[in-house]
Structures are given as C-alpha cells and as structure tokens.
Design a protein around this motif. Structure first.
Motif, PDB file in Angstrom:
ATOM      1  N   THR A 263       0.803  -1.216   0.000  1.00  0.00           N
ATOM      2  CA  THR A 263       0.000   0.000   0.000  1.00  0.00           C
ATOM      3  C   THR A 263       0.839   1.271   0.000  1.00  0.00           C
ATOM      4  OG1 THR A 263      -1.678   1.224   1.280  1.00  0.00           O
ATOM      5  CG2 THR A 263      -0.106  -0.080   2.533  1.00  0.00           C
ATOM      6  N   PHE A 264       0.262   2.332  -0.572  1.00  0.00           N
ATOM      7  CA  PHE A 264       0.778   3.687  -0.395  1.00  0.00           C
ATOM      8  C   PHE A 264      -0.402   4.639  -0.202  1.00  0.00           C
ATOM      9  CE2 PHE A 264       0.708   2.410  -4.809  1.00  0.00           C
ATOM     10  CZ  PHE A 264       0.074   3.440  -5.501  1.00  0.00           C
ATOM     11  N   LEU A 265      -1.450   4.118   0.453  1.00  0.00           N
ATOM     12  CA  LEU A 265      -2.645   4.896   0.771  1.00  0.00           C
ATOM     13  C   LEU A 265      -2.274   6.054   1.695  1.00  0.00           C
ATOM     14  CD1 LEU A 265      -5.846   4.972   0.670  1.00  0.00           C
ATOM     15  CD2 LEU A 265      -5.753   3.726   2.841  1.00  0.00           C
ATOM     16  N   PRO A 266      -2.608   7.307   1.332  1.00  0.00           N
ATOM     17  CA  PRO A 266      -2.225   8.451   2.173  1.00  0.00           C
ATOM     18  C   PRO A 266      -2.723   8.361   3.607  1.00  0.00           C
ATOM     19  CG  PRO A 266      -2.958   9.203   0.021  1.00  0.00           C
ATOM     20  CD  PRO A 266      -3.255   7.730   0.087  1.00  0.00           C
ATOM     21  N   ASP A 267      -3.902   7.753   3.808  1.00  0.00           N
ATOM     22  CA  ASP A 267      -4.506   7.669   5.145  1.00  0.00           C
ATOM     23  C   ASP A 267      -4.051   6.450   5.934  1.00  0.00           C
ATOM     24  OD1 ASP A 267      -5.886   9.771   4.108  1.00  0.00           O
ATOM     25  OD2 ASP A 267      -7.884   8.971   4.484  1.00  0.00           O
ATOM     26  N   GLU A 268      -3.161   5.641   5.384  1.00  0.00           N
ATOM     27  CA  GLU A 268      -2.845   4.348   6.003  1.00  0.00           C
ATOM     28  C   GLU A 268      -2.333   4.512   7.427  1.00  0.00           C
ATOM     29  OE1 GLU A 268      -3.789   0.976   5.669  1.00  0.00           O
ATOM     30  OE2 GLU A 268      -2.932   1.177   3.649  1.00  0.00           O
ATOM     31  N   GLY A 269      -2.967   3.800   8.332  1.00  0.00           N
ATOM     32  CA  GLY A 269      -2.510   3.756   9.713  1.00  0.00           C
ATOM     33  C   GLY A 269      -2.012   2.356  10.021  1.00  0.00           C
ATOM     34  N   TYR A 270      -2.561   1.765  11.088  1.00  0.00           N
ATOM     35  CA  TYR A 270      -2.291   0.365  11.383  1.00  0.00           C
ATOM     36  C   TYR A 270      -3.369  -0.458  10.675  1.00  0.00           C
ATOM     37  CZ  TYR A 270       0.891   1.572  15.269  1.00  0.00           C
ATOM     38  OH  TYR A 270       1.931   2.035  16.043  1.00  0.00           O
ATOM     39  N   SER A 271      -3.043  -0.965   9.509  1.00  0.00           N
ATOM     40  CA  SER A 271      -4.036  -1.695   8.724  1.00  0.00           C
ATOM     41  C   SER A 271      -4.591  -2.888   9.493  1.00  0.00           C
ATOM     42  CB  SER A 271      -3.398  -2.166   7.413  1.00  0.00           C
ATOM     43  OG  SER A 271      -4.319  -2.910   6.661  1.00  0.00           O
ATOM     44  N   GLY A 272      -5.915  -2.957   9.594  1.00  0.00           N
ATOM     45  CA  GLY A 272      -6.540  -4.024  10.354  1.00  0.00           C
ATOM     46  C   GLY A 272      -6.278  -5.401   9.783  1.00  0.00           C
ATOM     47  N   VAL A 273      -6.082  -5.493   8.448  1.00  0.00           N
ATOM     48  CA  VAL A 273      -5.855  -6.812   7.861  1.00  0.00           C
ATOM     49  C   VAL A 273      -4.521  -7.404   8.312  1.00  0.00           C
ATOM     50  CG1 VAL A 273      -4.711  -6.052   5.726  1.00  0.00           C
ATOM     51  CG2 VAL A 273      -6.105  -8.133   5.721  1.00  0.00           C
ATOM     52  N   ILE A 274      -3.576  -6.557   8.695  1.00  0.00           N
ATOM     53  CA  ILE A 274      -2.311  -7.066   9.238  1.00  0.00           C
ATOM     54  C   ILE A 274      -2.565  -7.778  10.568  1.00  0.00           C
ATOM     55  CG2 ILE A 274      -0.077  -6.381  10.218  1.00  0.00           C
ATOM     56  CD1 ILE A 274       0.151  -4.292   8.050  1.00  0.00           C
ATOM     57  N   MET A 275      -3.418  -7.171  11.405  1.00  0.00           N
ATOM     58  CA  MET A 275      -3.764  -7.834  12.676  1.00  0.00           C
ATOM     59  C   MET A 275      -4.503  -9.144  12.421  1.00  0.00           C
ATOM     60  SD  MET A 275      -2.460  -5.294  14.082  1.00  0.00           S
ATOM     61  CE  MET A 275      -2.257  -3.527  13.911  1.00  0.00           C
ATOM     62  N   GLU A 276      -5.403  -9.122  11.418  1.00  0.00           N
ATOM     63  CA  GLU A 276      -6.120 -10.348  11.055  1.00  0.00           C
ATOM     64  C   GLU A 276      -5.128 -11.425  10.592  1.00  0.00           C
ATOM     65  OE1 GLU A 276      -9.282 -10.750  11.478  1.00  0.00           O
ATOM     66  OE2 GLU A 276     -10.361  -8.856  11.191  1.00  0.00           O
ATOM     67  N   ALA A 277      -4.122 -11.003   9.818  1.00  0.00           N
ATOM     68  CA  ALA A 277      -3.118 -11.950   9.325  1.00  0.00           C
ATOM     69  C   ALA A 277      -2.301 -12.525  10.470  1.00  0.00           C
ATOM     70  CB  ALA A 277      -2.211 -11.268   8.312  1.00  0.00           C
ATOM     71  N   TYR A 278      -1.938 -11.684  11.446  1.00  0.00           N
ATOM     72  CA  TYR A 278      -1.227 -12.195  12.616  1.00  0.00           C
ATOM     73  C   TYR A 278      -2.080 -13.235  13.342  1.00  0.00           C
ATOM     74  CZ  TYR A 278       2.362  -8.532  12.253  1.00  0.00           C
ATOM     75  OH  TYR A 278       3.398  -7.731  11.830  1.00  0.00           O
ATOM     76  N   GLY A 279      -3.384 -12.971  13.433  1.00  0.00           N
ATOM     77  CA  GLY A 279      -4.273 -13.918  14.083  1.00  0.00           C
ATOM     78  C   GLY A 279      -4.324 -15.262  13.375  1.00  0.00           C
ATOM     79  N   ALA A 280      -4.045 -15.246  12.052  1.00  0.00           N
ATOM     80  CA  ALA A 280      -4.026 -16.483  11.268  1.00  0.00           C
ATOM     81  C   ALA A 280      -2.617 -17.041  11.103  1.00  0.00           C
ATOM     82  CB  ALA A 280      -4.647 -16.237   9.897  1.00  0.00           C
ATOM     83  N   GLY A 281      -1.623 -16.372  11.686  1.00  0.00           N
ATOM     84  CA  GLY A 281      -0.244 -16.850  11.601  1.00  0.00           C
ATOM     85  C   GLY A 281       0.413 -16.610  10.256  1.00  0.00           C
ATOM     86  N   LEU A 282       0.060 -15.520   9.581  1.00  0.00           N
ATOM     87  CA  LEU A 282       0.622 -15.223   8.263  1.00  0.00           C
ATOM     88  C   LEU A 282       1.711 -14.150   8.355  1.00  0.00           C
ATOM     89  CD1 LEU A 282      -1.952 -16.717   7.361  1.00  0.00           C
ATOM     90  CD2 LEU A 282      -2.171 -15.043   5.517  1.00  0.00           C
ATOM     91  N   PRO A 283       2.898 -14.402   7.806  1.00  0.00           N
ATOM     92  CA  PRO A 283       3.891 -13.336   7.644  1.00  0.00           C
ATOM     93  C   PRO A 283       3.356 -12.277   6.671  1.00  0.00           C
ATOM     94  CG  PRO A 283       4.877 -15.502   7.324  1.00  0.00           C
ATOM     95  CD  PRO A 283       3.392 -15.702   7.333  1.00  0.00           C
TER      96      PRO A 283
END
Length: 382
Positions: A263-283
């Motif tokens: 991503t290079f979204l100007p508003d990007e913060g802590y993307s929620g999908v990253i947390m979802e990926a951690y919950g699923a054990g995805l790098p």
C-alpha cells in the motif's frame, strides 16, 4: 444497548459510544464494531451506541440526519457516565464541537479515539480554520487515544498531554494455532482489503503474473473505488474472489501462507488486515510506508519500498525459496497476536473509562474554573 447478562446496578459503567458502523466495510467501522461486541459481553458495562455512518452526506436529508444524530447524542449523554467518540480525523470538525459543548454542559468526561494514520493537525490536508477546530476539540477531551506511535509523538508535540497510544486490534485465537495441516513452504499469497490502486493492486498484478502455476495469488475485497472487475479478469496468476464477510476473514486467511499489502494509501494507519493476518499466523509483505514499520518488522515480515513491483516480486520469491525464513516469520507473526489482541486493548478501554469516571470530582472542578468564553474561543496557536 445492554449486555445480555447485565444486572440492574447503579455501579455499572454507563458508556456512550459514537462512531460509524458498517456498511460500507472499512477498518474504522470494523474496529468500532469489535469494541461494541466486546463491551456487550461485560456484565459491568451498559452501552448506548450512536451510529454516525452517512451523517456527512449532502442535501436536505443529510442535514436533517446530522442534526437528528446530534440531538440523539445529547439525549444519550444525559444517561451516560462517559462520552466516547471514535472517528476519523476528517469527522472531528463536524461532530467534535457538539461533543465538547455537551461534555461542558453536562459535566461528563469526554474520550476521543482518533482512527487512521492521519494527523488531525495536518497542514497539507486541512486549512487553518479546520485545524483550529480539530486542535480545540482534542485539547478539550479528557483523554485522546491515538492509533500510531508516529501520530502520538505529533500530538504531544502539538501540546496534548492527556493522550495515549491505542493501536488497531483484532480478536485473536483463544487457543494456539494448529499448524499441523499447514504447508512448510510459502506458495499461497493473499491480498484482502479495499481494492484500490493506492493499496498496491497494480504492483501485485505486475509482480504476481511473473510466477508459475505452482504459486497462488488470490485477491479479495469490495470493488467500490477505482479498481474495476475487468482489471482483474484475464490474468494467469491473480484470481479475484469477491468480498469476504467479516466473520469469515480468519477462516479465509488460514488457507494462505502470506499476506500482501504493498500500500501507499495516504490515510494508512495500522491496517486491520495485518492484525487479522497475525491472528491467522501469516507473515506480511508490505510497504515501508508511514507507520506500518511500527507493526511489521524483521521478525514478522518483509518491508519493501512503495510503487516497486520488482521489490514485491523479490520479497515473494524470497519467501518461496527460503523455507527457514518463512517458518521464522510465521512464528514471529504468531507472537504478535499478544500485542494486538482486542481482548487486551478493549479491556484497557474499560479501565480508562473507569479512570475518567473516578476523576469526575476533579473534572467538575475543571469545568467550574473553565470560563465559557475559554471553552468556545478558538485557539490560534495551530
């Protein structure tokens, strides 16, 4: 809204939550929804929720809806102990001054939670008058919760003292992930989120189409922005699978090996999908963009430059070729679950609300000493 097991008890914490609920589906609405669902399970909390979705729409109907919501907020504030507002910085200008007014008149603590990776005092995004309003509202809140550490530092530099870090979070597995059925090699990549060019969809297409048939690259998300369905048709490696319901995100991600977020979204913060990926054990393979390096590091993923499909291809190939690195990053992703667990952070939210309530005597003194002209005078130091 009352928790199902909740008794009638004067000692209950009466919370007013103001924010946007889906649809449309977005990180802010999802985070707000998870908080509400958690609070509904607490026997020591009673809730009133005001959904502000769509109140900034135009026309006569939009204006009517806006003032109707403002009236509902005032009535609900009368029956609440703590007023909490959960909004994007763009919305502070519209709803914030009313919250300050109601907090002052009713002597109720006011908690402001700011979503997204946008500075409420951003000179490029907001004009002077709007920055002044944003600054005024943030300074009058008894507590401000900021999503990223980068913006936390900025808020403190702006003179805020009652401010804390409160990251994006997601529900995490109650038991350790069972990886016995998972591949020991990285072959299946996924993108899940808003399908927008600024989310790096073009880079995923350019990098992904270079791989052979043994590599899977699947894309999920709503087509509400500039990426069209035809842009994802006729591709050899990239496959579009439509939207995923929030309750199916974890199950979907568990079918893959790594998450792509160039991503290079100007508003990007802590993307929620990253947390979802951690919950699923995805790098994670994501861009070195804004605050993302605060949540993705060498223990849980690979960072690349923005707008660089070659770097994305090389990062994917590295995970494909290096099983030991993939295993290490997967373990690191699992370790991140404890940091971004909704159970932990939402419990902390209740603690902070209770802390504001216990300080109510001091708050009453603050309101008494604060002149009405001070409250509604716009500061000019922004």
């Amino acid at each position: 809204m009352r928790s199902k097991t909740q008794p009638e008890d004067d000692r209950l914490l009466r919370l007013l939550l103001i924010g946007s609920l889906p649809p449309p589906l977005g990180g802010t609405a999802v985070s707000f929804t998870h908080l509400i669902h958690y609070l509904e399970t607490r026997p020591d909390v009673t809730l009133k929720v005001i959904n502000t979705q769509g109140i900034r729409s135009g026309g006569i109907k939009g204006k009517f809806m806006f003032f109707l919501k403002v009236f509902q907020i005032f009535i609900s504030s009368l029956q609440s102990d703590v007023i909490s507002v959960h909004i994007h910085p763009d919305a502070i200008f519209y709803i914030g001054p009313f919250i300050v007014l109601f907090s002052f008149l009713l002597r109720k603590p006011f908690l402001l939670r700011i979503f997204a990776g946008v500075d409420y005092n951003d000179r490029k995004r907001y004009g002077r008058f709007r920055r002044t309003i944003n600054h005024f509202v943030a300074r009058r809140a008894q507590l401000v919760l900021i999503q990223t550490k980068m913006l936390l530092d900025s808020a403190r530099a702006d003179g805020l003292t009652r401010v804390q870090w409160f990251p994006t979070n997601r529900p995490m597995p109650a038991t350790p992930l069972d990886l016995s059925g998972r591949s020991c090699s990285c072959r299946r990549f996924v993108f899940l989120g808003q399908l927008r060019w600024v989310k790096g969809v073009a880079e995923i297409i350019q990098a992904g189409e270079r791989f052979g048939e043994d590599i899977t690259i699947d894309v999920y998300g709503p087509l509400l922005w500039d990426v069209k369905k035809e842009d994802l048709e006729g591709l050899k490696r990239i496959r579009y699978h439509g939207e995923v319901k929030p309750e199916c995100v974890h199950e979907t991600l568990c079918r893959y090996d790594a998450l792509l977020l160039p991503t290079f979204l100007p508003d990007e913060g802590y993307s929620g999908v990253i947390m979802e990926a951690y919950g699923a054990g995805l790098p994670i393979i994501c861009t070195r963009w804004r605050a993302l390096p605060e949540i993705v590091d060498e223990t849980s993923g690979i960072l690349i430059n923005i707008r660089d499909p070659e770097a994305l291809y090389n990062a994917m190939k590295t995970l494909i070729d290096d099983d030991a690195l993939f295993a290490r990053l997967r373990e690191g992703a699992i370790q991140k679950q404890a940091v971004f667990s909704s159970e932990v952070w939402n419990a902390r939210f209740v603690e902070m609300a209770n802390e504001l309530l216990t300080k109510k005597n001091g708050l009453t003194k603050y309101f008494t000493e604060l002149r009405i002209t001070d409250t509604f005078a716009f500061s000019t130091d922004s």
